[in-house]
Scaffold this motif. Structure first.
Motif, PDB file in Angstrom:
ATOM      1  N   VAL A 359       0.834  -1.203   0.000  1.00  0.00           N
ATOM      2  CA  VAL A 359       0.000   0.000   0.000  1.00  0.00           C
ATOM      3  C   VAL A 359       0.867   1.251   0.000  1.00  0.00           C
ATOM      4  O   VAL A 359       0.609   2.210  -0.738  1.00  0.00           O
ATOM      5  CB  VAL A 359      -0.950  -0.009   1.217  1.00  0.00           C
ATOM      6  CG1 VAL A 359      -1.798   1.260   1.252  1.00  0.00           C
ATOM      7  CG2 VAL A 359      -1.850  -1.242   1.174  1.00  0.00           C
ATOM      8  N   LYS A 360       1.919   1.245   0.814  1.00  0.00           N
ATOM      9  CA  LYS A 360       2.783   2.422   0.891  1.00  0.00           C
ATOM     10  C   LYS A 360       3.515   2.670  -0.424  1.00  0.00           C
ATOM     11  O   LYS A 360       3.790   3.820  -0.780  1.00  0.00           O
ATOM     12  CB  LYS A 360       3.783   2.246   2.034  1.00  0.00           C
ATOM     13  CG  LYS A 360       3.147   2.292   3.420  1.00  0.00           C
ATOM     14  CD  LYS A 360       4.147   1.997   4.510  1.00  0.00           C
ATOM     15  CE  LYS A 360       5.184   3.084   4.620  1.00  0.00           C
ATOM     16  NZ  LYS A 360       6.104   2.862   5.761  1.00  0.00           N
ATOM     17  N   ASP A 361       3.830   1.594  -1.152  1.00  0.00           N
ATOM     18  CA  ASP A 361       4.483   1.772  -2.450  1.00  0.00           C
ATOM     19  C   ASP A 361       3.619   2.601  -3.386  1.00  0.00           C
ATOM     20  O   ASP A 361       4.115   3.492  -4.094  1.00  0.00           O
ATOM     21  CB  ASP A 361       4.768   0.405  -3.080  1.00  0.00           C
ATOM     22  CG  ASP A 361       5.884  -0.334  -2.358  1.00  0.00           C
ATOM     23  OD1 ASP A 361       6.616   0.328  -1.594  1.00  0.00           O
ATOM     24  OD2 ASP A 361       6.009  -1.557  -2.560  1.00  0.00           O
ATOM     25  N   VAL A 362       2.320   2.318  -3.393  1.00  0.00           N
ATOM     26  CA  VAL A 362       1.410   3.038  -4.291  1.00  0.00           C
ATOM     27  C   VAL A 362       1.217   4.471  -3.830  1.00  0.00           C
ATOM     28  O   VAL A 362       1.264   5.414  -4.636  1.00  0.00           O
ATOM     29  CB  VAL A 362       0.061   2.300  -4.371  1.00  0.00           C
ATOM     30  CG1 VAL A 362      -0.926   3.081  -5.237  1.00  0.00           C
ATOM     31  CG2 VAL A 362       0.250   0.900  -4.929  1.00  0.00           C
ATOM     32  N   ASP A 403      -4.656  11.307  11.258  1.00  0.00           N
ATOM     33  CA  ASP A 403      -3.927  10.098  10.885  1.00  0.00           C
ATOM     34  C   ASP A 403      -2.461  10.192  11.261  1.00  0.00           C
ATOM     35  O   ASP A 403      -1.938  11.264  11.593  1.00  0.00           O
ATOM     36  CB  ASP A 403      -4.068   9.842   9.384  1.00  0.00           C
ATOM     37  CG  ASP A 403      -3.226  10.813   8.563  1.00  0.00           C
ATOM     38  OD1 ASP A 403      -3.065  11.968   9.011  1.00  0.00           O
ATOM     39  OD2 ASP A 403      -2.734  10.428   7.487  1.00  0.00           O
ATOM     40  N   CYS A 404      -1.803   9.038  11.225  1.00  0.00           N
ATOM     41  CA  CYS A 404      -0.351   8.939  11.364  1.00  0.00           C
ATOM     42  C   CYS A 404       0.204   8.616   9.983  1.00  0.00           C
ATOM     43  O   CYS A 404      -0.182   7.615   9.366  1.00  0.00           O
ATOM     44  CB  CYS A 404       0.023   7.854  12.372  1.00  0.00           C
ATOM     45  SG  CYS A 404       1.791   7.561  12.524  1.00  0.00           S
ATOM     46  N   TRP A 408      -0.914   3.619   7.105  1.00  0.00           N
ATOM     47  CA  TRP A 408      -1.956   3.957   6.147  1.00  0.00           C
ATOM     48  C   TRP A 408      -3.343   3.578   6.671  1.00  0.00           C
ATOM     49  O   TRP A 408      -4.347   4.131   6.210  1.00  0.00           O
ATOM     50  CB  TRP A 408      -1.694   3.253   4.807  1.00  0.00           C
ATOM     51  CG  TRP A 408      -1.913   1.765   4.836  1.00  0.00           C
ATOM     52  CD1 TRP A 408      -0.984   0.808   5.061  1.00  0.00           C
ATOM     53  CD2 TRP A 408      -3.155   1.091   4.625  1.00  0.00           C
ATOM     54  NE1 TRP A 408      -1.554  -0.437   5.018  1.00  0.00           N
ATOM     55  CE2 TRP A 408      -2.893  -0.293   4.740  1.00  0.00           C
ATOM     56  CE3 TRP A 408      -4.460   1.498   4.366  1.00  0.00           C
ATOM     57  CZ2 TRP A 408      -3.876  -1.260   4.598  1.00  0.00           C
ATOM     58  CZ3 TRP A 408      -5.445   0.530   4.213  1.00  0.00           C
ATOM     59  CH2 TRP A 408      -5.156  -0.826   4.329  1.00  0.00           C
ATOM     60  N   GLU A 409      -3.438   2.644   7.648  1.00  0.00           N
ATOM     61  CA  GLU A 409      -4.760   2.307   8.198  1.00  0.00           C
ATOM     62  C   GLU A 409      -5.389   3.520   8.871  1.00  0.00           C
ATOM     63  O   GLU A 409      -6.601   3.727   8.783  1.00  0.00           O
ATOM     64  CB  GLU A 409      -4.642   1.151   9.203  1.00  0.00           C
ATOM     65  CG  GLU A 409      -4.001  -0.092   8.639  1.00  0.00           C
ATOM     66  CD  GLU A 409      -2.544  -0.188   8.998  1.00  0.00           C
ATOM     67  OE1 GLU A 409      -1.856   0.865   8.945  1.00  0.00           O
ATOM     68  OE2 GLU A 409      -2.076  -1.290   9.318  1.00  0.00           O
ATOM     69  N   THR A 410      -4.561   4.335   9.543  1.00  0.00           N
ATOM     70  CA  THR A 410      -5.093   5.544  10.163  1.00  0.00           C
ATOM     71  C   THR A 410      -5.496   6.565   9.103  1.00  0.00           C
ATOM     72  O   THR A 410      -6.442   7.334   9.302  1.00  0.00           O
ATOM     73  CB  THR A 410      -4.055   6.158  11.112  1.00  0.00           C
ATOM     74  OG1 THR A 410      -2.875   6.514  10.372  1.00  0.00           O
ATOM     75  CG2 THR A 410      -3.666   5.164  12.193  1.00  0.00           C
ATOM     76  N   LEU A 455      -8.187  -3.882   1.146  1.00  0.00           N
ATOM     77  CA  LEU A 455      -6.877  -3.958   1.799  1.00  0.00           C
ATOM     78  C   LEU A 455      -7.005  -3.796   3.304  1.00  0.00           C
ATOM     79  O   LEU A 455      -6.320  -4.475   4.083  1.00  0.00           O
ATOM     80  CB  LEU A 455      -5.954  -2.882   1.229  1.00  0.00           C
ATOM     81  CG  LEU A 455      -5.589  -3.033  -0.251  1.00  0.00           C
ATOM     82  CD1 LEU A 455      -5.018  -1.724  -0.786  1.00  0.00           C
ATOM     83  CD2 LEU A 455      -4.597  -4.162  -0.451  1.00  0.00           C
ATOM     84  N   HIS A 456      -7.895  -2.899   3.715  1.00  0.00           N
ATOM     85  CA  HIS A 456      -8.125  -2.687   5.150  1.00  0.00           C
ATOM     86  C   HIS A 456      -8.746  -3.929   5.773  1.00  0.00           C
ATOM     87  O   HIS A 456      -8.351  -4.352   6.875  1.00  0.00           O
ATOM     88  CB  HIS A 456      -9.033  -1.469   5.333  1.00  0.00           C
ATOM     89  CG  HIS A 456      -9.224  -1.076   6.767  1.00  0.00           C
ATOM     90  ND1 HIS A 456     -10.308  -1.484   7.506  1.00  0.00           N
ATOM     91  CD2 HIS A 456      -8.467  -0.318   7.601  1.00  0.00           C
ATOM     92  CE1 HIS A 456     -10.217  -0.993   8.721  1.00  0.00           C
ATOM     93  NE2 HIS A 456      -9.106  -0.285   8.808  1.00  0.00           N
TER      94      HIS A 456
END
Length: 684
Positions: A359-362, A403-404, A408-410, A455-456
């Protein structure tokens, strides 16, 4: 006499309405006051002191003890009724009986400090002290900070002994992770194995890292934990970590140590044909397949990270299609290296962390998403100002979550809250006039949420306490199917967010789906074995065959060790020495025969035709009831593979307990007491 039952020695007298008689044997003393006078205690006390000094001394000691209890431990000690108050107006006290022992008090005290997170000095607080002091006085023990600390350390040592016994002579899976709390760095280590039909997860240690968090330091702490619990390196089956460079380097160093030990054993057994056959020779050092399980190659751009991929023609599909029943010739060399690798420690990447990286890559590569998140964060931060907060409070609306950026969930939760608050944000003009979130931005937020939702959901599903490799693969494929469906819809909207997430997952999944230990765990799970294609089954069978040999040798060595310990109890004689030599020779012969027989391969291949079991079946209990003993032992060694380092009972979850141990007023705890507290808390 209103107070006649409160003087010293009152229990030695029998009272009537107008007289008192001594109850001590062989004493006929009787006291009766003059007519019209009250019954006083002084003559009775004088009689007891002169005629019965032993009983008088006993009565004095009891009176002093009662006064001490009233003064120190009773809440009503300050109560002093007036002279005209009758005894009926005094607080009523009841005598109760409880069953309590010294061991029970110590056990409950340790539980209060570890599981409940109370401070070590809790038993010195006035309220708790007054409550438990009568029990402590009766048992003749005390509880304070020093005693509690000693009890915790003793309980931790006992727990270590229990873990040694529980994991004795078993293949175990190790997972470890790092965490920071209150500026202090900790390494959590967990052991995992299938024992008696249940998945057993135990916290081995939570060690504070006083030196730098380097790979060498992490490795040294891991080795110390293993030695403390009596775990030999040949008992380690897998190492599960996230993709951090320092933790993966520690795993790589552990693998190198295990390889060095294996080479030493091979050199000592060079005359054994079987040892030569399975030897990890120096000629394989330049072969990339010889380090296929090496930890530390976290990036898909590194050729070593994808060297275990099954079939070059299937690199776009993590589960390649099989052509009939034939096995591609390119697998022959890989199968040979897998047979060798099964004798060493295998590395497994954390499934949840792999999904997070996808997810972070995208998100990091998409400038449009990053610009949108900047706008949304400005709106959310504005709601935290005093005036806007009052507007939300007066309207009874919930504030959007902040969020943090590293999780990415936050961010998903923040976007979801912003969408729910959209009508109110537009009403107060915050989102429209101040930062001008256009309709296009709102539409993009909806589309991004739609793509992140599967994804979540998968992230939550992968945090189950008993997640198996088959269950992970099922959830992973389900997420990919949903993203593929969303990608079709996105193509009609001229967007490609879902397709980007799908591509990132396919690039990252190679590190997991090509792991022989992971494939073996799925192969031995009849619920999900059908998800494997024929090339992957070949890899799994080769790994299982080599692992079966490893288990057989471990079992033989364990029998020899037990026999040696038994012989050490008696003085050695000529007959016993000859018998020991014969037993060792017979065990070596049987081990060589057992590890070379064709039945092991046939047994593993025969499981390929096992009918599929329903998904709701408890696979651990299913194997525990399996009639085939050898196959069951092999399955229990692999199905307990931890595919994630952040499950509900893992090291990552262990760190959440640090918030109860390292509170603001309890930061002075030393490393040994923190380790003991966390071990007892997590293994309670």
């Amino acid at each position: 006499m209103e107070r006649r039952r409160e003087f010293v020695g009152v229990k030695f007298f029998l009272f009537t309405e107008k007289a008192a008689e001594c109850k001590i044997p062989d004493c006929d003393y009787s006291y009766e006051p003059m007519s019209g006078s009250e019954l006083h205690s002084k003559p009775l006390v004088d009689h007891l002191r002169r005629k019965h000094p032993k009983e008088y001394k006993e009565a004095e000691e009891e009176a002093d003890e009662q006064k001490s209890l009233k003064r120190k431990y009773e809440n009503i000690s300050n109560y002093s009724p007036s002279d005209d108050e009758s005894s009926s107006k005094r607080p009523k006290r009841e005598v109760i009986e409880i069953e309590m022992s010294k061991e029970m008090v110590h056990k409950f005290a340790v539980e209060a400090v570890t599981v409940n997170g109370l401070p070590l000095s809790v038993f010195e607080k006035s309220g708790i002290s007054n409550l438990i002091s009568p029990i402590l006085c009766k048992l003749g023990i005390s509880l304070n900070q020093r005693v509690t600390r000693s009890l915790i350390l003793q309980a931790a040592e006992k727990k270590i002994v229990d873990l040694k016994t529980e994991f004795l002579d078993r293949l175990i899976c190790v997972k470890y992770n790092l965490s920071t709390r209150r500026g202090r760095h900790f390494l959590g280590v967990d052991f995992q194995a299938v024992i008696n039909g249940k998945l057993r997860v135990a916290t081995a240690a939570v060690k504070e890292m006083t030196e730098g968090a380097t790979g060498a330091e992490i490795r040294s702490i891991l080795v110390a934990c293993l030695q403390k619990l009596g775990i030999q390196e040949h008992q380690i089956y897998t190492l599960t970590t996230d993709n951090g460079s320092n933790v993966t380097k520690a795993g790589r160093l552990m693998l190198e140590d295990a390889q060095a030990v294996e080479n030493e054993v091979d050199e000592s057994d060079e005359d054994d044909p079987q040892a030569v056959e399975n030897e990890v020779g120096e000629s394989d050092e330049d072969d990339p397949q010889a380090v296929e399980n090496e930890v530390g190659e976290s990036d898909e751009d590194d050729p070593q990270a994808v060297e275990n991929e099954v079939g070059e023609s299937d690199e776009d599909d993590p589960i390649p299609e099989a052509e009939g029943d034939s096995v591609p010739a390119v697998l022959d060399e890989e199968v040979n290296s897998i047979k060798t690798a099964a004798d060493n420690v295998s590395s497994v990447r954390c499934a949840v962390h792999t999904l997070q990286l996808s997810v972070k890559d995208v998100i990091n590569a998409n400038d449009e998403i990053k610009k949108l998140l900047v706008k949304v964060r400005k709106v959310v931060n504005k709601t935290r100002t005093h005036n806007i907060r009052l507007v939300f409070r007066q309207a009874g609306a919930a504030l959007p979550k902040v969020d943090c950026k590293n999780r990415w969930e936050t961010t998903y939760d923040m976007l979801e809250c912003v969408v729910k608050s959209k009508p109110f944000l537009l009403q107060i003009g915050l989102a429209k006039e101040l930062f001008r979130l256009s309709e296009k931005d709102w539409a993009y937020i909806d589309n991004l949420l739609c793509s992140l939702k599967p994804l979540h959901s998968t992230t939550i599903a992968l945090q189950l306490s008993k997640l198996t490799a088959g269950e992970f693969l099922c959830e992973w494929l389900k997420c990919k199917i949903k993203l593929r469906q969303l990608a079709i819809v996105d193509s009609e909207r001229s967007t490609s967010v879902s397709a980007a997430f799908l591509q990132a997952m396919e690039e990252r999944e190679v590190n997991i789906l090509s792991n022989p230990a992971f494939l073996s765990a799925i192969y031995m799970d009849p619920r999900y074995q059908c998800l494997l294609k024929e090339p992957q089954k070949v890899v799994a069978k080769a790994h299982l065959t080599a692992l079966w040999r490893r288990l057989s040798i471990m079992n033989m060595n364990s029998d020899i060790s037990c026999e040696s310990e038994k012989n050490e109890e008696d003085p050695p004689s000529d007959d016993s020495l000859i018998e020991q030599l014969l037993c060792e020779s017979d065990s070596t012969t049987r081990a060589s025969t057992a590890t070379n027989v064709h039945e092991a391969s046939v047994m593993i291949k025969s499981f390929d035709s096992t009918p599929r079991v329903e998904r709701k079946e408890d696979i651990f209990h299913w194997w525990h009831c399996h009639p085939h003993t050898e196959l069951k032992r092999l399955a229990e060694a692999v199905i307990g593979l931890p595919v994630s380092a952040v499950t509900q009972a893992s090291a990552d979850r262990t760190f959440s307990g640090l918030r109860y141990i390292l509170q603001e007023r309890r930061l002075g705890h030393k490393a040994d007491i923190i380790d003991a507290l966390m071990m007892l808390r997590c293994n309670a």
